[in-house]
Design an enzyme around this catalytic site. Structure first.
Site, PDB file in Angstrom:
ATOM      1  N   LYS A 165       4.036   4.584  17.463  1.00 48.77           N
ATOM      2  CA  LYS A 165       2.651   4.974  17.191  1.00 48.77           C
ATOM      3  C   LYS A 165       1.808   3.791  16.732  1.00 48.77           C
ATOM      4  O   LYS A 165       0.601   3.752  17.009  1.00 48.77           O
ATOM      5  CB  LYS A 165       2.612   6.118  16.181  1.00 48.77           C
TER       6      LYS A 165
ATOM      7  N   ASN B 265      -3.363  -0.657  12.006  1.00 51.47           N
ATOM      8  CA  ASN B 265      -3.144  -0.981  13.415  1.00 51.47           C
ATOM      9  C   ASN B 265      -4.365  -0.646  14.262  1.00 51.47           C
ATOM     10  O   ASN B 265      -4.768  -1.426  15.123  1.00 51.47           O
ATOM     11  CB  ASN B 265      -1.905  -0.246  13.920  1.00 51.47           C
TER      12      ASN B 265
ATOM     13  N   ALA C 179      -2.100   5.499   3.344  1.00 55.71           N
ATOM     14  CA  ALA C 179      -1.913   5.218   1.927  1.00 55.71           C
ATOM     15  C   ALA C 179      -3.169   5.486   1.099  1.00 55.71           C
ATOM     16  O   ALA C 179      -3.092   6.030  -0.013  1.00 55.71           O
ATOM     17  CB  ALA C 179      -1.461   3.767   1.743  1.00 55.71           C
TER      18      ALA C 179
ATOM     19  N   SER D  56      -6.450   3.224   9.294  1.00 59.33           N
ATOM     20  CA  SER D  56      -5.228   2.718   9.908  1.00 59.33           C
ATOM     21  C   SER D  56      -5.328   1.220  10.163  1.00 59.33           C
ATOM     22  O   SER D  56      -6.247   0.742  10.838  1.00 59.33           O
ATOM     23  CB  SER D  56      -4.977   3.447  11.234  1.00 59.33           C
TER      24      SER D  56
ATOM     25  N   SER E 207       0.813  -1.218   0.000  1.00 59.25           N
ATOM     26  CA  SER E 207       0.000   0.000   0.000  1.00 59.25           C
ATOM     27  C   SER E 207       0.846   1.267   0.000  1.00 59.25           C
ATOM     28  O   SER E 207       0.691   2.137  -0.865  1.00 59.25           O
ATOM     29  CB  SER E 207      -0.925   0.005   1.229  1.00 59.25           C
TER      30      SER E 207
END
Length: 333
Positions: A191, A256, A140, A254, A11
């Site tokens: 992060k 994560n 991305a 995101s 990505s």
């Protein structure tokens, strides 16, 4: 015209190939799978990772790293962080002798606790002056839509940072430059771990107060680790610190954050992995971040909690209770 080799058609690697092309570079994008490369060549679309993005004509694809790297003025690495050492070992002798080798990676290597730029210097046998890092803050899919964004190019040699910034500057993508590689990489690695925790809170049905608490205490955790490693504290107030953290923790784009949400809803790690086609870096790097913090005597309770959930079967709700029952300390630091 700058010739760029972008090694990884995932990505972020694909999105950054578009950024480079929009900035005027001629880009060769390396992918491992022939079927994906053929798709990019025929349709100028990477349907596996960014199906909404039609790549510029200046981007072409290959499965041959030597073809991508030959005569490149700029090399970009975007492979998953824990595969960097193996991949770069295979590519080392193909690297152009003077080209900057840019890291888009976000992580700490398991076993060695090395930052990605340190691994690159060791494996490729190059100096830090040739290794700029560009960690974000960018999602991305948002980049693929050419939404206005800014990022940081950090390198111990400011001229190299400026060269790379010039190569990726467009009317909608603004790169800033800096020399704090340590702070930039620590912010980019930690992060992802904090985003897992914020995602868990969301999956548990907790509100913005709870998520803001994790985010801000996560920033303090990141800053403590960065300070112990020699980073500049001002870095964590900028794009590579707070900016990266907010976007990764709060956006549904995101990986994560989304992974953490599933854990908060009660899905097992194995089941989330089985249904996720992309890498959530924090799932692995939480271990290496914890190793690094312990080696330097830094208190990282959120990271410890995430490791407990992801690798030791602790329930997300139990992680929250453990964090809230910790001994009270002054808020700063």
């Amino acid at each position: 015209m700058t010739r760029a080799a972008d090694l990884c058609a995932g990505s972020w690697g694909t999105a950054f190939a578009m950024v480079l092309a929009d900035a005027g570079c001629d880009v060769t994008l390396w992918g491992r799978r022939q079927s994906l490369v053929d798709q990019i060549t025929a349709e100028h679309v990477n349907r596996d990772y960014l199906p909404e993005l039609v790549l510029p004509d200046a981007v072409r694809a290959t499965t041959d790293p030597a073809e991508a790297l030959t005569a490149a003025d700029l090399v970009v690495l975007a492979v998953p962080s824990q595969s960097l050492r193996a991949n770069l070992s295979a590519w080392r002798d193909l690297l152009p002798p003077t080209a900057p080798v840019v890291s888009l990676l976000k992580g700490i290597e398991l076993g060695t606790s090395k930052r990605m730029s340190e691994v690159m210097c060791e494996v490729a046998r190059i100096t830090p002056e040739r290794v700029p890092v560009v960690p974000g803050r960018n999602l991305a899919h948002a980049i693929a839509q050419r939404q206005p964004a800014a990022s940081v190019v950090s390198c111990v040699d400011h001229d190299t940072a400026d060269q790379v910034a010039h190569a990726c500057a467009t009317s909608w993508f603004r790169p800033y430059t800096g020399t704090d590689v340590v702070g930039t990489e620590v912010g980019g690695a930690v992060k992802n771990v904090i985003a897992l925790a914020v995602g868990m809170a969301h999956g548990l049905g907790l509100g913005d107060n709870s998520k803001a608490t994790i985010l801000t205490r996560g920033l303090a955790e990141t800053s403590r680790l960065g300070q112990a490693l020699g980073a500049e504290q001002s870095t964590f107030a900028g794009l590579a610190g707070l900016g990266d953290l907010v976007a990764t923790c709060m956006s549904p784009l995101s990986r994560n954050r989304s992974f953490g949400e599933e854990l908060g809803r009660g899905t097992s790690v194995a089941d989330v992995v089985a249904h996720t086609r992309q890498t959530a870096e924090g799932v692995t790097s939480c271990l290496s971040v914890l190793e690094l913090a312990r080696a330097h005597g830094v208190d990282v309770p959120i990271t410890e909690g995430v490791v407990g959930v992801v690798h030791h079967g602790v329930a997300p709700a139990e992680m929250g209770r453990a964090l809230l029952s910790r001994a009270r300390r002054p808020e700063v630091g």
